[in-house]
Write a protein that holds these residues in place. Sequence first.
Motif, mmCIF file in Angstrom:
data_model
loop_
_atom_site.group_PDB
_atom_site.id
_atom_site.type_symbol
_atom_site.label_atom_id
_atom_site.label_comp_id
_atom_site.label_asym_id
_atom_site.label_seq_id
_atom_site.Cartn_x
_atom_site.Cartn_y
_atom_site.Cartn_z
ATOM 1 N N GLN A 1 1.662 -10.858 -5.077
ATOM 2 C CA GLN A 1 1.878 -9.854 -6.112
ATOM 3 C C GLN A 1 1.105 -10.287 -7.357
ATOM 4 O O GLN A 1 1.261 -11.415 -7.825
ATOM 5 C CB GLN A 1 3.355 -9.704 -6.465
ATOM 6 C CG GLN A 1 4.206 -9.122 -5.347
ATOM 7 C CD GLN A 1 5.626 -8.854 -5.803
ATOM 8 O OE1 GLN A 1 5.959 -9.010 -6.973
ATOM 9 N NE2 GLN A 1 6.467 -8.435 -4.878
ATOM 10 N N ILE A 2 0.275 -9.379 -7.880
ATOM 11 C CA ILE A 2 -0.501 -9.658 -9.086
ATOM 12 C C ILE A 2 -0.194 -8.551 -10.090
ATOM 13 O O ILE A 2 -0.462 -7.375 -9.833
ATOM 14 C CB ILE A 2 -2.007 -9.723 -8.785
ATOM 15 C CG1 ILE A 2 -2.287 -10.858 -7.786
ATOM 16 C CG2 ILE A 2 -2.800 -9.933 -10.070
ATOM 17 C CD1 ILE A 2 -3.706 -10.937 -7.335
ATOM 18 N N GLU B 1 0.724 -2.791 -14.388
ATOM 19 C CA GLU B 1 0.236 -2.414 -13.060
ATOM 20 C C GLU B 1 0.444 -3.568 -12.066
ATOM 21 O O GLU B 1 0.139 -4.725 -12.373
ATOM 22 C CB GLU B 1 -1.250 -2.059 -13.108
ATOM 23 C CG GLU B 1 -1.811 -1.644 -11.756
ATOM 24 C CD GLU B 1 -3.311 -1.415 -11.780
ATOM 25 O OE1 GLU B 1 -3.865 -0.965 -10.766
ATOM 26 O OE2 GLU B 1 -3.933 -1.705 -12.827
ATOM 27 N N LEU B 2 0.957 -3.243 -10.888
ATOM 28 C CA LEU B 2 1.277 -4.250 -9.876
ATOM 29 C C LEU B 2 0.451 -4.013 -8.631
ATOM 30 O O LEU B 2 0.446 -2.909 -8.067
ATOM 31 C CB LEU B 2 2.766 -4.202 -9.527
ATOM 32 C CG LEU B 2 3.261 -5.196 -8.476
ATOM 33 C CD1 LEU B 2 3.131 -6.624 -8.987
ATOM 34 C CD2 LEU B 2 4.702 -4.898 -8.099
ATOM 35 N N LYS B 3 -0.253 -5.055 -8.189
ATOM 36 C CA LYS B 3 -0.998 -5.002 -6.931
ATOM 37 C C LYS B 3 -0.286 -5.883 -5.913
ATOM 38 O O LYS B 3 0.092 -7.010 -6.215
ATOM 39 C CB LYS B 3 -2.438 -5.498 -7.120
ATOM 40 C CG LYS B 3 -3.299 -4.637 -8.030
ATOM 41 C CD LYS B 3 -4.702 -5.217 -8.155
ATOM 42 C CE LYS B 3 -5.576 -4.396 -9.100
ATOM 43 N NZ LYS B 3 -5.910 -3.073 -8.518
ATOM 44 N N MET B 4 -0.109 -5.372 -4.687
ATOM 45 C CA MET B 4 0.539 -6.121 -3.610
ATOM 46 C C MET B 4 -0.435 -6.205 -2.446
ATOM 47 O O MET B 4 -0.804 -5.193 -1.857
ATOM 48 C CB MET B 4 1.845 -5.437 -3.201
ATOM 49 C CG MET B 4 2.829 -5.283 -4.358
ATOM 50 S SD MET B 4 4.399 -4.505 -3.905
ATOM 51 C CE MET B 4 5.104 -5.802 -2.876
ATOM 52 N N VAL B 5 -0.855 -7.438 -2.150
ATOM 53 C CA VAL B 5 -1.871 -7.664 -1.118
ATOM 54 C C VAL B 5 -1.465 -8.861 -0.269
ATOM 55 O O VAL B 5 -0.451 -9.509 -0.516
ATOM 56 C CB VAL B 5 -3.260 -7.907 -1.754
ATOM 57 C CG1 VAL B 5 -3.745 -6.659 -2.482
ATOM 58 C CG2 VAL B 5 -3.199 -9.081 -2.731
ATOM 59 N N SER B 6 -2.277 -9.176 0.746
ATOM 60 C CA SER B 6 -2.059 -10.357 1.584
ATOM 61 C C SER B 6 -3.345 -11.152 1.668
ATOM 62 O O SER B 6 -4.451 -10.595 1.573
ATOM 63 C CB SER B 6 -1.608 -9.949 2.992
ATOM 64 O OG SER B 6 -0.359 -9.304 2.951
ATOM 65 N N SER B 7 -3.205 -12.461 1.848
ATOM 66 C CA SER B 7 -4.376 -13.316 1.973
ATOM 67 C C SER B 7 -5.037 -13.129 3.334
ATOM 68 O O SER B 7 -4.391 -12.717 4.306
ATOM 69 C CB SER B 7 -3.984 -14.783 1.781
ATOM 70 O OG SER B 7 -3.003 -15.162 2.728
ATOM 71 N N ASP C 1 -10.927 -6.886 -7.572
ATOM 72 C CA ASP C 1 -11.630 -6.487 -8.786
ATOM 73 C C ASP C 1 -10.574 -6.211 -9.844
ATOM 74 O O ASP C 1 -9.758 -5.290 -9.696
ATOM 75 C CB ASP C 1 -12.487 -5.242 -8.536
ATOM 76 C CG ASP C 1 -13.673 -5.533 -7.626
ATOM 77 O OD1 ASP C 1 -14.203 -6.651 -7.698
ATOM 78 O OD2 ASP C 1 -14.061 -4.639 -6.851
ATOM 79 N N LEU C 2 -10.568 -7.009 -10.914
ATOM 80 C CA LEU C 2 -9.552 -6.891 -11.952
ATOM 81 C C LEU C 2 -10.186 -6.603 -13.306
ATOM 82 O O LEU C 2 -11.242 -7.136 -13.637
ATOM 83 C CB LEU C 2 -8.737 -8.182 -12.055
ATOM 84 C CG LEU C 2 -7.951 -8.613 -10.811
ATOM 85 C CD1 LEU C 2 -7.278 -9.959 -11.062
ATOM 86 C CD2 LEU C 2 -6.930 -7.558 -10.420
ATOM 87 N N SER D 1 13.794 -5.826 -15.876
ATOM 88 C CA SER D 1 12.655 -5.902 -14.970
ATOM 89 C C SER D 1 11.320 -6.063 -15.676
ATOM 90 O O SER D 1 10.285 -6.237 -15.015
ATOM 91 C CB SER D 1 12.617 -4.646 -14.087
ATOM 92 O OG SER D 1 12.532 -3.476 -14.892
ATOM 93 N N ASN D 2 11.304 -6.001 -17.005
ATOM 94 C CA ASN D 2 10.053 -6.158 -17.750
ATOM 95 C C ASN D 2 9.753 -7.610 -18.102
ATOM 96 O O ASN D 2 8.699 -7.904 -18.668
ATOM 97 C CB ASN D 2 10.106 -5.330 -19.041
ATOM 98 C CG ASN D 2 10.170 -3.843 -18.765
ATOM 99 O OD1 ASN D 2 9.512 -3.349 -17.855
ATOM 100 N ND2 ASN D 2 10.969 -3.119 -19.542
#
Length: 399
Positions: free
Chosen positions: A59-60, A67-73, A82-83, A334-335
């Motif tokens: 989670q980034i 904004e939350l990005k959820m990815v896997s390695s 790309d950020l 949650s913030n």
Amino acid sequence: MNNYINMKYIKAVLLICSISLLASCRKDFTEIESVAVVFQLRFPDNFSEGSIPHDIGIQIRNNITGELKMVSSDQEGKIALDLIPGTYSFTASHTYTAEESDNLIGHAEESFVNASLTPIVITEATQIEVKLNGSRAGGLVIREFYYSGVPTSYFYDCFVEIYNNSNATIYMDSLYMGNTKSASSAAYGFINEVDSVYLAQVWMIPGSGQERSLAPGQSLIIAMDGINHKTDPNGNPNSPVNLGPGIADFETYWPYTNRDTDAPDVPNLIHAYASTTAGFDWLPGVGGTGLVLFKLNGFDDLPVSKEPGTSSTTQYKAVPTSAVIDALDVVSNSNITADKKRLPVTVDAGMTTVGASYSGKSVRRKIKNVINGQTIFQDTNNSSADFEINDTPSPRKWN
């Protein structure tokens, strides 16, 4: 008629001039371009050589926009993104089965890896190496934590429920329960200390070794005050819980200021450490706290420390993370970003919350499955994934 036409003409000219003036005064905005960022994961040192940390959940979060990005390695333990330049928080966690753990670390029991980095300042294309922390599942878990209190600022009905999530009887004698300083909006001075947790208050279950057993699938409840808060004259009718005899196993009696009533039918915990004995009761914090269960010898000899980066003279007991059995990091809402965490990622990779103080809600552990009639609760050492909000706190009611 001519006057009307002239007025329309004048208005049109004025409008065109106004638009031209605005156009001439408009600032030129440059669109911010994203940059390439690669996170490279590394396994803990005790994992088998050549292990590849793939399929790790990531989670980034952009700390400014949310904004939350959820990815896997990937298969090489990389995450390429790309950020937009800015400040970010990074968390990672993954659960391994007993068989996978046996191959990775030589222990045939469920285990986890996790990591947390914050703040990460991104200004240009870069590669960031992330070392994962490893841990194993424990038999005892914090099943439910009710800390928020109810309207009219009543918070004496706080309780902690400890559950035996294993298939063997566990003796609770000399088990410690401790809490960090209360949650706040300020960055935590101990945030980079991953080998210890720093506790403001510590309590201990009395017993010489085999006086208090907890069978598989059973729980033990610790109350701030061991009364029926819904009906007792010292309680509050808004309270959702009865923590009197037969419900609470222990209470945290506070004798120092003679303002706490000792419930005669609920045994007291031993108060093992206090950063302060002011006030009138044990109060972990209606806005949340870091809560830990641990066991070790030589507790009195553990060092104390002041919080770095603050002017406070409060001394916190430093307990090694290697002694922690279970931990739960609860924050006010949650913030809250990861730099406000009270517990290191080595014991809790995430955070959880009821959302607001005096809401009458608790956080409770999610059910994983039921085996031979015994409820097994989810335990990945990541409270963000393991816990949910319970609108009505429910000691010993988990089915």
